[in-house]
Motif scaffolding. Structure first.
Motif, PDB file in Angstrom:
ATOM      1  N   ASP A 252      20.466 -22.745  -6.609  1.00  0.00           N
ATOM      2  CA  ASP A 252      20.826 -23.836  -5.700  1.00  0.00           C
ATOM      3  C   ASP A 252      19.646 -24.265  -4.834  1.00  0.00           C
ATOM      4  OD1 ASP A 252      23.418 -23.839  -6.670  1.00  0.00           O
ATOM      5  OD2 ASP A 252      24.143 -22.422  -5.153  1.00  0.00           O
ATOM      6  N   ASP A 253      18.654 -23.382  -4.708  1.00  0.00           N
ATOM      7  CA  ASP A 253      17.465 -23.713  -3.922  1.00  0.00           C
ATOM      8  C   ASP A 253      16.483 -24.582  -4.694  1.00  0.00           C
ATOM      9  OD1 ASP A 253      18.289 -22.312  -1.684  1.00  0.00           O
ATOM     10  OD2 ASP A 253      17.459 -20.430  -2.400  1.00  0.00           O
ATOM     11  N   LEU A 254      16.718 -24.813  -5.988  1.00  0.00           N
ATOM     12  CA  LEU A 254      15.804 -25.614  -6.799  1.00  0.00           C
ATOM     13  C   LEU A 254      16.072 -27.102  -6.583  1.00  0.00           C
ATOM     14  CD1 LEU A 254      15.837 -23.605 -10.150  1.00  0.00           C
ATOM     15  CD2 LEU A 254      13.936 -23.815  -8.565  1.00  0.00           C
ATOM     16  N   VAL A 255      15.021 -27.844  -6.310  1.00  0.00           N
ATOM     17  CA  VAL A 255      15.110 -29.288  -6.100  1.00  0.00           C
ATOM     18  C   VAL A 255      14.366 -29.980  -7.230  1.00  0.00           C
ATOM     19  CG1 VAL A 255      14.556 -31.206  -4.566  1.00  0.00           C
ATOM     20  CG2 VAL A 255      15.267 -29.010  -3.613  1.00  0.00           C
ATOM     21  N   GLU A 256      15.016 -30.959  -7.838  1.00  0.00           N
ATOM     22  CA  GLU A 256      14.400 -31.720  -8.930  1.00  0.00           C
ATOM     23  C   GLU A 256      13.329 -32.640  -8.326  1.00  0.00           C
ATOM     24  OE1 GLU A 256      16.050 -35.226 -11.650  1.00  0.00           O
ATOM     25  OE2 GLU A 256      17.114 -33.328 -12.008  1.00  0.00           O
ATOM     26  N   THR A 257      12.078 -32.181  -8.360  1.00  0.00           N
ATOM     27  CA  THR A 257      10.988 -32.913  -7.713  1.00  0.00           C
ATOM     28  C   THR A 257      10.479 -34.052  -8.579  1.00  0.00           C
ATOM     29  OG1 THR A 257      10.383 -30.822  -6.668  1.00  0.00           O
ATOM     30  CG2 THR A 257       8.790 -32.625  -6.515  1.00  0.00           C
ATOM     31  N   ALA A 258      10.406 -33.854  -9.895  1.00  0.00           N
ATOM     32  CA  ALA A 258       9.978 -34.909 -10.826  1.00  0.00           C
ATOM     33  C   ALA A 258      10.701 -34.698 -12.144  1.00  0.00           C
ATOM     34  CB  ALA A 258       8.464 -34.890 -11.033  1.00  0.00           C
ATOM     35  N   ALA A 259      11.211 -35.770 -12.730  1.00  0.00           N
ATOM     36  CA  ALA A 259      11.948 -35.689 -13.991  1.00  0.00           C
ATOM     37  C   ALA A 259      11.550 -36.857 -14.881  1.00  0.00           C
ATOM     38  CB  ALA A 259      13.458 -35.682 -13.751  1.00  0.00           C
ATOM     39  N   ARG A 260      11.663 -36.647 -16.197  1.00  0.00           N
ATOM     40  CA  ARG A 260      11.283 -37.691 -17.151  1.00  0.00           C
ATOM     41  C   ARG A 260      12.047 -37.484 -18.450  1.00  0.00           C
ATOM     42  NH1 ARG A 260       5.083 -38.581 -19.419  1.00  0.00           N
ATOM     43  NH2 ARG A 260       5.606 -39.715 -21.323  1.00  0.00           N
ATOM     44  N   SER A 261      12.417 -38.574 -19.070  1.00  0.00           N
ATOM     45  CA  SER A 261      13.086 -38.523 -20.366  1.00  0.00           C
ATOM     46  C   SER A 261      12.626 -39.709 -21.202  1.00  0.00           C
ATOM     47  CB  SER A 261      14.611 -38.550 -20.192  1.00  0.00           C
ATOM     48  OG  SER A 261      15.258 -38.594 -21.452  1.00  0.00           O
ATOM     49  N   ASP A 262      12.098 -39.405 -22.368  1.00  0.00           N
ATOM     50  CA  ASP A 262      11.672 -40.445 -23.302  1.00  0.00           C
ATOM     51  C   ASP A 262      12.737 -40.727 -24.356  1.00  0.00           C
ATOM     52  OD1 ASP A 262       9.349 -40.506 -21.906  1.00  0.00           O
ATOM     53  OD2 ASP A 262       8.176 -39.329 -23.332  1.00  0.00           O
ATOM     54  N   THR A 263      13.950 -40.240 -24.140  1.00  0.00           N
ATOM     55  CA  THR A 263      15.055 -40.452 -25.065  1.00  0.00           C
ATOM     56  C   THR A 263      16.011 -41.483 -24.473  1.00  0.00           C
ATOM     57  OG1 THR A 263      16.439 -38.712 -24.112  1.00  0.00           O
ATOM     58  CG2 THR A 263      14.808 -38.036 -25.754  1.00  0.00           C
ATOM     59  N   THR A 264      17.067 -41.744 -25.187  1.00  0.00           N
ATOM     60  CA  THR A 264      18.076 -42.694 -24.697  1.00  0.00           C
ATOM     61  C   THR A 264      18.961 -42.071 -23.629  1.00  0.00           C
ATOM     62  OG1 THR A 264      19.544 -42.028 -26.511  1.00  0.00           O
ATOM     63  CG2 THR A 264      18.098 -43.948 -26.870  1.00  0.00           C
ATOM     64  N   HIS A 265      18.926 -40.749 -23.500  1.00  0.00           N
ATOM     65  CA  HIS A 265      19.720 -40.058 -22.484  1.00  0.00           C
ATOM     66  C   HIS A 265      18.818 -39.696 -21.315  1.00  0.00           C
ATOM     67  CE1 HIS A 265      21.919 -39.357 -26.278  1.00  0.00           C
ATOM     68  NE2 HIS A 265      22.999 -39.430 -25.513  1.00  0.00           N
ATOM     69  N   ARG A 266      19.411 -39.658 -20.139  1.00  0.00           N
ATOM     70  CA  ARG A 266      18.651 -39.219 -18.973  1.00  0.00           C
ATOM     71  C   ARG A 266      18.442 -37.711 -19.041  1.00  0.00           C
ATOM     72  NH1 ARG A 266      21.596 -36.709 -15.093  1.00  0.00           N
ATOM     73  NH2 ARG A 266      23.884 -36.799 -15.226  1.00  0.00           N
ATOM     74  N   TYR A 267      17.510 -37.236 -18.233  1.00  0.00           N
ATOM     75  CA  TYR A 267      17.195 -35.805 -18.223  1.00  0.00           C
ATOM     76  C   TYR A 267      18.432 -34.999 -17.814  1.00  0.00           C
ATOM     77  CZ  TYR A 267      15.746 -31.384 -16.152  1.00  0.00           C
ATOM     78  OH  TYR A 267      15.658 -30.052 -15.803  1.00  0.00           O
ATOM     79  N   HIS A 268      18.677 -33.897 -18.548  1.00  0.00           N
ATOM     80  CA  HIS A 268      19.797 -33.004 -18.271  1.00  0.00           C
ATOM     81  C   HIS A 268      19.265 -31.742 -17.604  1.00  0.00           C
ATOM     82  CE1 HIS A 268      23.848 -31.475 -18.675  1.00  0.00           C
ATOM     83  NE2 HIS A 268      23.378 -30.361 -19.218  1.00  0.00           N
ATOM     84  N   ARG A 269      19.764 -31.420 -16.409  1.00  0.00           N
ATOM     85  CA  ARG A 269      19.240 -30.313 -15.601  1.00  0.00           C
ATOM     86  C   ARG A 269      19.361 -28.989 -16.335  1.00  0.00           C
ATOM     87  NH1 ARG A 269      18.280 -29.394  -9.965  1.00  0.00           N
ATOM     88  NH2 ARG A 269      18.608 -27.225  -9.381  1.00  0.00           N
ATOM     89  N   VAL A 270      18.417 -28.082 -16.058  1.00  0.00           N
ATOM     90  CA  VAL A 270      18.398 -26.762 -16.679  1.00  0.00           C
ATOM     91  C   VAL A 270      19.656 -25.990 -16.298  1.00  0.00           C
ATOM     92  CG1 VAL A 270      17.120 -25.785 -14.728  1.00  0.00           C
ATOM     93  CG2 VAL A 270      16.995 -24.680 -16.966  1.00  0.00           C
ATOM     94  N   SER A 271      20.127 -25.162 -17.214  1.00  0.00           N
ATOM     95  CA  SER A 271      21.339 -24.391 -16.950  1.00  0.00           C
ATOM     96  C   SER A 271      21.060 -23.292 -15.931  1.00  0.00           C
ATOM     97  CB  SER A 271      21.852 -23.758 -18.249  1.00  0.00           C
ATOM     98  OG  SER A 271      20.934 -22.786 -18.725  1.00  0.00           O
ATOM     99  N   ARG A 272      22.092 -22.890 -15.218  1.00  0.00           N
ATOM    100  CA  ARG A 272      21.953 -21.821 -14.230  1.00  0.00           C
ATOM    101  C   ARG A 272      21.497 -20.517 -14.891  1.00  0.00           C
ATOM    102  NH1 ARG A 272      24.450 -22.245  -9.203  1.00  0.00           N
ATOM    103  NH2 ARG A 272      25.439 -24.257  -8.787  1.00  0.00           N
ATOM    104  N   PHE A 273      22.041 -20.233 -16.077  1.00  0.00           N
ATOM    105  CA  PHE A 273      21.697 -18.987 -16.769  1.00  0.00           C
ATOM    106  C   PHE A 273      20.210 -18.934 -17.081  1.00  0.00           C
ATOM    107  CE2 PHE A 273      20.846 -17.137 -20.976  1.00  0.00           C
ATOM    108  CZ  PHE A 273      21.126 -15.804 -20.707  1.00  0.00           C
ATOM    109  N   LEU A 274      19.693 -20.005 -17.651  1.00  0.00           N
ATOM    110  CA  LEU A 274      18.283 -20.011 -18.033  1.00  0.00           C
ATOM    111  C   LEU A 274      17.387 -20.007 -16.800  1.00  0.00           C
ATOM    112  CD1 LEU A 274      16.207 -20.159 -20.276  1.00  0.00           C
ATOM    113  CD2 LEU A 274      16.452 -22.646 -20.297  1.00  0.00           C
ATOM    114  N   ALA A 275      17.738 -20.791 -15.778  1.00  0.00           N
ATOM    115  CA  ALA A 275      16.902 -20.857 -14.579  1.00  0.00           C
ATOM    116  C   ALA A 275      16.868 -19.516 -13.855  1.00  0.00           C
ATOM    117  CB  ALA A 275      17.420 -21.949 -13.649  1.00  0.00           C
ATOM    118  N   SER A 276      18.033 -18.873 -13.695  1.00  0.00           N
ATOM    119  CA  SER A 276      18.062 -17.586 -12.993  1.00  0.00           C
ATOM    120  C   SER A 276      17.315 -16.516 -13.777  1.00  0.00           C
ATOM    121  CB  SER A 276      19.512 -17.151 -12.751  1.00  0.00           C
ATOM    122  OG  SER A 276      20.210 -17.011 -13.987  1.00  0.00           O
TER     123      SER A 276
END
Length: 706
Positions: A252-276
């Motif tokens: 919860d302390d992680l802030v999305e500082t910069a994001a980018r997506s070159d696909t038709t979908h917007r960037y999907h945030r990293v899962s809690r499991f992988l981030a932790s």
């Protein structure tokens, strides 16, 4: 049979341990080699001359000529003097760059068909450039594989996860590939060398770009652009900890500082499991051939597969993880690979260093501002007389109050009319206190609007309001460890009073437009020429702030209440302005001194200083006479009708001095709300003397109100 010069030849260039480029030699075209950018082959080496050598065709042969270079050109290890005919397999050396002369790429490269196919894919012709050579060295397929098999992944394979804890090998030294020697026309090179070299070059450029970044957002955007250039990712983000102290595994302390997506979908945030997992273990994770693992963030809320490969690495520092890098690829033909993991690890560690360097730069900038303000204050102090001039009983009482107040940490309230020297008293308190080595910062609250006063007191962040182009440190921060004097405190708006009170109570504050709490160690000295008790009664000043400020009070008497100090001050200012103007004024005439002693001085010491400065500059003689003194006709703020020689109608009223004294004392008591201490200070007498006069004249608050 055609001449050999009519058959296309090549110069294969090697820098250090890496073959970096291929130049095609065409008949009739000379290829120049040198350090200048106008050459066909540019060698960035200080040992190379601007125009070092050239290769040209002559009489059906290719010839090498040295252009009188400073360090010479070698052919097969021998320095040449005259023109030399080139043969296939010859090695030309210019500085630290080797150029192999070949006329058959199939003999030079073991798998020439892949080179030609790569060249056709990139350029549409058989002309082999740098991209084709790099593609050959990186993506050489095995026996029986076609081009498509290079990019195709076996979708039936299980998910494969690679863990990397150690430092990326891209940040370590690259060993010389001794197997990449040119023997005759055969060129052998390790398949991974060009990609490692390209990654190292990209990291070098990225490090320079990150070093120039001026903010955390710039660092994140620059790093993300570099990651997209160096990996197969088509979506990703840089996520940083909300505060520098939050170094745990709480996502919860992680802030999305910069994001980018070159696909038709917007960037999907990293899962809690992988981030932790990444934050806890401080290691990078790569997952490929993902088909159904939602814990890795491979599916969105609707169940659609977003990524076929996911990569997540920590932005780690000695103090703990500062954030993480999250990348994923949606194209199964271009998955993320272990080399992408290595490159991302290197970028993550580089970003951590950049963030810490940026933090240090900000701290240094703040300290520089603080030291610059201190230097400015010291320069100002050199031109300000810090000694209080005067020998009257009133000044001695002020000096005693300063000596008692200086050792304390308590807030001091200095009262007195405008121009009596309240700032001089505040400086004396500071430089007599244990905080004398700390900064002394002064701010006039009446000179600024409410918004500007808040910015001056507490500082502001970049972009907090129009015109806030940079972060600014407020006066509270600048005075940390020292003293902050707030002049004309009675003019402070109620909104600022509330925030100011919290800081006085020891609470932290935030800069305008900021969210980071800041705590300071500051002693506050407030000064006013207004009656704060009356301002409280009128509702213009907070009652709780008044009692918080009214801990130690020093009342500076006006100049008319201490006439014995007038000659001393006059001589002091005369000596000062004689030195500044190089005049030799000897003193004051008797009439001039009498005029100054009888004058009421509504502007107090400040007015006297200006009057004498003008007299010193414009006086035509060596003695200042009464005509050289420009004295105003303004009334003083302490004058009352009872104390004037004329009545209300302007006619003379025959009354005794005792009656004038009685009326004046009564009017003074009424104006102070029967605060005897304040009244005694205004009258310039002791509290016990005032009590005796009240009893003598039978004065009472009930009688005055009636």
């Amino acid at each position: 049979m055609p001449d050999s010069a009519e058959i296309t030849a090549y110069l294969v260039i090697r820098e250090g341990s890496k073959w970096t480029d291929v130049f095609r030699l065409l008949p009739g075209e000379a290829v120049t080699i040198g350090r200048a950018p106008t050459n066909r082959v540019v060698v960035k080496d200080e040992r190379c001359s601007r125009n070092h050598s050239e290769v040209f065709s002559s009489a059906g042969e290719w010839v090498l000529r040295d252009l009188e270079s400073r360090n010479g050109t070698t052919l097969n290890g021998t320095r040449i003097g005259a023109d030399q005919t080139l043969k296939p397999g010859d090695i030309i050396r210019v500085g630290n760059v080797c150029l192999a002369f070949v006329d058959d790429l199939q003999a030079a490269f073991p798998d020439s068909q892949n080179v030609l196919r790569a060249s056709q894919r990139i350029t549409g012709s058989t002309d082999v450039g740098l991209e084709a050579v790099n593609l050959l060295l990186e993506d050489k397929p095995g026996e029986g594989e076609d081009d498509a098999s290079i990019f195709e992944a076996d979708q039936n394979e299980p998910t494969h996860i690679t863990h990397r804890r150690d430092q990326s090998r891209y940040l370590g030294p690259v060993a010389d590939d001794e197997s990449s020697e040119l023997s005759g026309v055969a060129l052998e090179s390790a398949a991974s060398t060009p990609k490692v070299g390209r990654a190292a070059a990209m990291l070098c450029r990225l490090a320079f770009d990150l070093a120039k970044a001026g903010s955390i957002a710039d660092v994140a955007r620059t790093a993300l652009d570099g990651l997209f250039s160096g990996t197969a990712a088509d979506a990703g983000a840089i996520l940083l900890m909300r505060s520098r102290e939050a170094t745990g595994e709480n996502t919860d302390d992680l802030v999305e500082t910069a994001a980018r997506s070159d696909t038709t979908h917007r960037y999907h945030r990293v899962s809690r499991f992988l981030a932790s997992t990444v934050l806890r273990e401080r290691q990078g994770v790569l997952a490929r051939n993902i088909m159904d693992d939602s814990q890795l963030g491979a599916r969105d809320s609707s169940g659609d597969i977003l990524a076929t490969s996911v990569l997540c690495v920590p932005i780690r520092h000695e103090s703990g993880p500062l954030g993480l890098v999250h990348l994923y690829a949606t194209d199964a033909a271009k998955p993320l690979d272990p080399d992408d993991l290595e490159f991302s690890l290197a970028v993550g560690d580089t970003v951590a260093v950049a963030l810490k360097n940026l933090e240090r730069r900000e701290a240094l900038a703040e300290n520089l501002d603080k030291f610059r303000d201190e230097n400015t204050q010291l320069r100002e102090q050199l031109g300000v007389q810090s000694e209080i001039v005067g020998g009257s009983e009133a000044i001695k009482r002020v000096t005693r109050d300063i000596a008692r107040a200086a050792p304390s940490r308590a807030t001091v309230l200095i009262c007195g009319e405008s121009g009596v020297g309240k700032e001089l008293v505040a400086r004396a308190v500071h430089y007599s206190s244990p905080r004398s080595k700390g900064p002394f910062v002064c701010l006039n609250c009446a000179a600024l609007t409410e918004s500007l006063l808040e910015s001056e007191l507490f500082g502001h962040e970049k972009g907090a309001f129009t015109g806030a182009t940079d972060r600014k440190m407020g006066k509270f921060e600048a005075a940390s460890g020292g003293t902050l004097m707030l002049d004309e405190i009675g003019e402070m708006s109620p909104t600022i009073q509330a925030k100011f009170l919290r800081v006085l109570e020891g609470h932290a504050f935030e800069r305008v437009g900021g969210s980071k709490p800041i705590s300071v160690d500051v002693r506050v000295i407030a000064a006013t020429n207004r009656d704060l008790e009356q301002r409280v009664a009128e509702g213009a000043f907070r009652r709780d702030l008044y009692f918080r400020l009214h801990v130690l009070e020093i009342t500076v008497p006006p100049l008319r209440k201490r006439p014995e100090d007038i000659p001393l001050l006059a001589e002091h200012f005369l000596e000062r302005y004689n030195a500044e103007t190089a005049r030799k004024i000897e003193g004051f005439s008797t009439r001039a001194m009498e005029a100054m002693l009888t004058y009421r001085w509504p502007g107090n010491v400040r007015e006297m200083k200006n009057v004498i400065e003008r007299a010193v500059v414009l006086c035509p003689a060596t003695v200042i006479d009464v005509d050289d003194l420009v004295l105003s006709t303004l009334k003083t703020s302490g004058d009352t009708e009872a104390g004037q020689p004329e009545g209300r109608g302007g006619a003379y009223e025959a009354i005794s001095l005792a009656e004038i004294e009685r009326r004046h004392i009564l009017a003074t008591l009424k104006s102070t709300g029967w605060n005897k201490s304040r009244a005694a200070n205004i009258l310039g007498i002791e509290r016990s003397t005032l009590d005796r006069k009240i009893r003598r004249y039978q004065l009472s608050s009930k009688a005055s109100s009636a």
